[in-house]
Design an enzyme around this catalytic site. Structure first.
Site, PDB file in Angstrom:
ATOM      1  N   LEU A  14      -6.445   6.378 -11.934  1.00 49.53           N
ATOM      2  CA  LEU A  14      -6.847   6.754 -10.573  1.00 49.53           C
ATOM      3  C   LEU A  14      -7.009   5.459  -9.776  1.00 49.53           C
ATOM      4  O   LEU A  14      -8.093   4.894  -9.673  1.00 49.53           O
ATOM      5  CB  LEU A  14      -8.146   7.559 -10.592  1.00 49.53           C
ATOM      6  CG  LEU A  14      -8.590   8.138  -9.254  1.00 49.53           C
ATOM      7  CD1 LEU A  14      -7.546   9.075  -8.667  1.00 49.53           C
ATOM      8  CD2 LEU A  14      -9.908   8.879  -9.404  1.00 49.53           C
ATOM      9  N   HIS A  15      -5.907   4.963  -9.243  1.00 51.11           N
ATOM     10  CA  HIS A  15      -5.905   3.675  -8.549  1.00 51.11           C
ATOM     11  C   HIS A  15      -6.241   3.836  -7.060  1.00 51.11           C
ATOM     12  O   HIS A  15      -6.561   4.933  -6.605  1.00 51.11           O
ATOM     13  CB  HIS A  15      -4.570   2.950  -8.762  1.00 51.11           C
ATOM     14  CG  HIS A  15      -3.383   3.699  -8.252  1.00 51.11           C
ATOM     15  ND1 HIS A  15      -2.885   3.513  -6.995  1.00 51.11           N
ATOM     16  CD2 HIS A  15      -2.608   4.644  -8.839  1.00 51.11           C
ATOM     17  CE1 HIS A  15      -1.833   4.305  -6.819  1.00 51.11           C
ATOM     18  NE2 HIS A  15      -1.651   5.013  -7.929  1.00 51.11           N
ATOM     19  N   ALA A  16      -6.196   2.751  -6.326  1.00 52.69           N
ATOM     20  CA  ALA A  16      -6.747   2.665  -4.968  1.00 52.69           C
ATOM     21  C   ALA A  16      -6.235   3.720  -3.985  1.00 52.69           C
ATOM     22  O   ALA A  16      -7.038   4.366  -3.315  1.00 52.69           O
ATOM     23  CB  ALA A  16      -6.512   1.272  -4.399  1.00 52.69           C
TER      24      ALA A  16
END
Length: 91
Positions: A14-16
């Site tokens: 779950l990246h930026a």
């Protein structure tokens, strides 16, 4: 209170960008929304809280919703995670 469990399947976790989109979506609702990962719970309406969890791929998360539009919030979160290819369609 309602909740739904997901498994993050994206290679990057779950990246930026998807995290920011999820926070933005959460802020549309009146309900209190939280994100649980490894027994830590943060406000889903806080990008710093969500990013601070450092959620990697193949991680189980739970989104909790409590309030007048909790069901709609969980549906919207599910649709957003699907649209961003963060989860599999079976969830």
């Amino acid at each position: 209170m309602a909740k739904k469990q997901f498994v993050i399947t994206a290679e990057e976790g779950l990246h930026a960008r998807p995290a920011a989109a999820l926070v933005s979506e959460a802020n549309r609702f009146q309900s209190e929304l939280s994100l649980e990962f490894k027994n830590r719970t943060v406000n889903l309406k806080s990008i710093l809280g969500v990013m601070g969890l450092g959620i990697p791929t193949r991680s189980a998360i739970i989104i909790h919703a409590d309030g007048p539009d909790e069901q709609q919030a969980l549906v919207a979160a599910t649709e957003l995670l699907l649209a961003k290819d963060m989860i599999d369609a079976e969830q």
